[in-house]
Scaffold this active site. Structure first.
Site, PDB file in Angstrom:
ATOM      1  N   GLU A   1      -2.093 -10.705  -9.875  1.00 35.23           N
ATOM      2  CA  GLU A   1      -2.273 -12.126  -9.556  1.00 35.23           C
ATOM      3  C   GLU A   1      -2.549 -13.039 -10.746  1.00 35.23           C
ATOM      4  O   GLU A   1      -3.621 -13.657 -10.826  1.00 35.23           O
ATOM      5  CB  GLU A   1      -3.401 -12.290  -8.534  1.00 35.23           C
TER       6      GLU A   1
ATOM      7  N   GLU B   1      -1.327  -6.236  -1.186  1.00 42.30           N
ATOM      8  CA  GLU B   1      -2.617  -6.564  -0.554  1.00 42.30           C
ATOM      9  C   GLU B   1      -2.355  -7.384   0.692  1.00 42.30           C
ATOM     10  O   GLU B   1      -1.499  -8.274   0.687  1.00 42.30           O
ATOM     11  CB  GLU B   1      -3.530  -7.408  -1.462  1.00 42.30           C
TER      12      GLU B   1
END
Ligand code: BG6
Length: 466
Positions: free
Chosen positions: A157, A366
């Site tokens: 991320e 995720e």
């Protein structure tokens, strides 16, 4: 779902390992920052460093065939000179070997935000030298674990840790600067490409990808000005990471707009751009929590707020990017206590868009819901998590039916862990960790439900068209 589909949970080193100063590990920027501020920290976290065998056994018993975790850079590389810590490497050998023994495919993240503090002290991601240090670290771990790992990812991320650290200021190094945000983002993209280059140069086995905090963009209507705002938002949220990693192309209209708004891009030199252009990923890891719904920009300064209060509507999450777009909430949607919209259809839409745009295999690296939970009971009856996971796995299955190439699903998180600025109260785990009582582990209802889903190869998921 076929037999090679990966089913598992995900974690990150700082959020679960604890053992913050053991076996010669040095400080990460998070150790230094949270200690200095006196805030809740990951010194102990879930104590995974000492309990990984128990945790991996529970993954195995839960039917899972993969585990996504990150390596801790400050456990492995001790100083600016690049000195390697054999004890750090040994821990990950032990962990990886345990996974392989249990039939669990290790899915490795090289960087999940725990920058060594000795690099942060030299400017961190503002400093080009951090890219060289990252390439060295990535080369060390890729060579060390070569042959044991099939799936490597460079960064977790980039958008989230760069925006939070350099613009919103709720993460270290707590800055509020558009210029620093753009420069930090550039260095992370470059470091990523340098690691991909090292992977190819060294002939490392397996595949390499990147993990992105994917937030597909929707508009409130289809007026031309809304479509324009959506393009700006997509550049801001997604394209700068995904276009760059997948195709080596940093969106030109985004760079033009940044320049026009006075951001100095002179640090983007031709030699480094070549590295970015030439080093693409083999697959994409997408973390999905929510979409971004936008309308055209109306007024006000750029305002980015993340709700770390755990009180719905308080310190409300807000994104206004001046002259680009404004994010809005959908009054018909449900939101978590941290103001995250629950919107499974966004995952379906996003998968179709990502597949059509990049034609690369995708892993959902995720997906999960953070909640307050009483873990003093024998088995947390987390029907909210079951419903959330059901609807998101259903969205993935619909996207696969419609042509998307999805190869795996990782629940965030394998077990309860430290949720950064939200502390340990915000629980995501399939397994409860009782932080107050000896860190003992107890599977939640969702753990057993997930086991059924895996054993039925997805048949157990309640299907519905989105
Ligand atoms: C992702 C991160 O952003 O979301 C994780 O990769 C993080 O590290 C997870 O914990 C959930 O976010 P939060 O802020 O609720 O912990």
């Amino acid at each position: 779902m076929n037999n090679s589909f990966l089913w598992g949970g995900a974690t990150a080193s700082y959020q679960c390992e604890g053992a913050w100063n053991e076996d010669d590990k040095v400080d990460s920027m998070w150790d230094a920052y949270l200690h200095e501020k006196g805030l809740e920290n990951g010194d102990v976290a879930s104590d995974f460093y000492h309990r990984y065998k128990e945790d991996i056994r529970m993954m195995k018993e839960g039917g899972q065939n993969s585990f996504r975790f990150s390596l801790s850079w400050p456990r492995i590389i001790l100083d600016k000179e690049g000195t390697v810590n054999p004890k750090g490497l040994q821990f990950y050998h032990d962990l990886i070997d345990e996974c392989l023994r249990q039939g669990i495919e290790p899915f490795v993240t090289i960087y999940h935000w725990d920058l060594p503090q000795y690099l942060e002290a030299e400017g961190g991601w503002q400093n080009r030298a951090t890219c060289d240090a990252f390439m060295h670290y990535a080369r060390v771990v890729m060579k060390e674990f070569d042959g044991k790992i099939t799936y490597w990812t460079t960064f977790n991320e980039p958008r989230w840790f760069i925006f939070n650290g350099y613009f919103i200021g709720n993460y270290p190094p707590e800055c509020h600067s558009a210029q620093m945000t753009v420069k930090g983002a550039w260095h992370v993209l470059l470091a990523h490409a340098m690691a991909v280059q090292a992977f190819r140069e060294e002939g490392i086995q397996g595949k390499i990808g990147i993990v992105h905090s994917y937030t597909p963009v929707d508009g409130v209507d289809d007026r031309p000005e809304t479509l324009k705002a959506m393009r700006y938002a997509d550049n801001y949220c997604n394209n700068w990471v995904l276009d760059t990693a997948a195709k080596g192309e940093i969106p030109q209209d985004m760079l033009d707009k940044l320049s026009a708004e006075g951001i100095d891009l002179s640090f983007m030199n031709e030699a480094d751009l070549q590295i970015i252009r030439n080093n693409h990923v083999d697959f994409l890891g997408l973390n999905y929590y929510s979409r971004t719904l936008v309308k055209p920009y109306t007024e006000g300064e750029t305002t980015l707020i993340v709700n770390n209060t755990g009180k719905k509507g308080k310190g409300t999450s807000k994104t206004i990017v001046k002259n680009w777009f404004e994010q809005v909430q959908d009054p018909d949607s449900e939101y978590t206590e941290w103001d995250t919209e629950i919107y499974p259809k966004g995952l379906y839409d996003g998968l179709i868009r990502a597949w059509e745009r990049y034609h690369l295999p995708i892993f959902i690296t995720e997906n999960g819901i953070g909640c307050y939970e009483d873990v003093s009971v024998d088995c947390v009856q987390d029907d909210w998590r079951i419903s959330y996971m059901n609807d998101h796995i259903n969205a993935i299955m619909n996207a696969m039916d419609d042509g998307g190439d999805v190869r795996g699903y990782f629940a965030w998180s394998s077990f309860d862990l430290y949720s950064w600025k939200n502390g340990c109260e915000k629980r995501y785990g399939l397994v409860a960790v009782d932080f107050e009582n000896g860190l003992c582990r107890r599977p939640k209802k969702s753990y057993y439900w997930f086991k059924d889903v895996i054993e039925s190869k997805g048949e157990r998921v309640e299907r519905r068209k989105l």
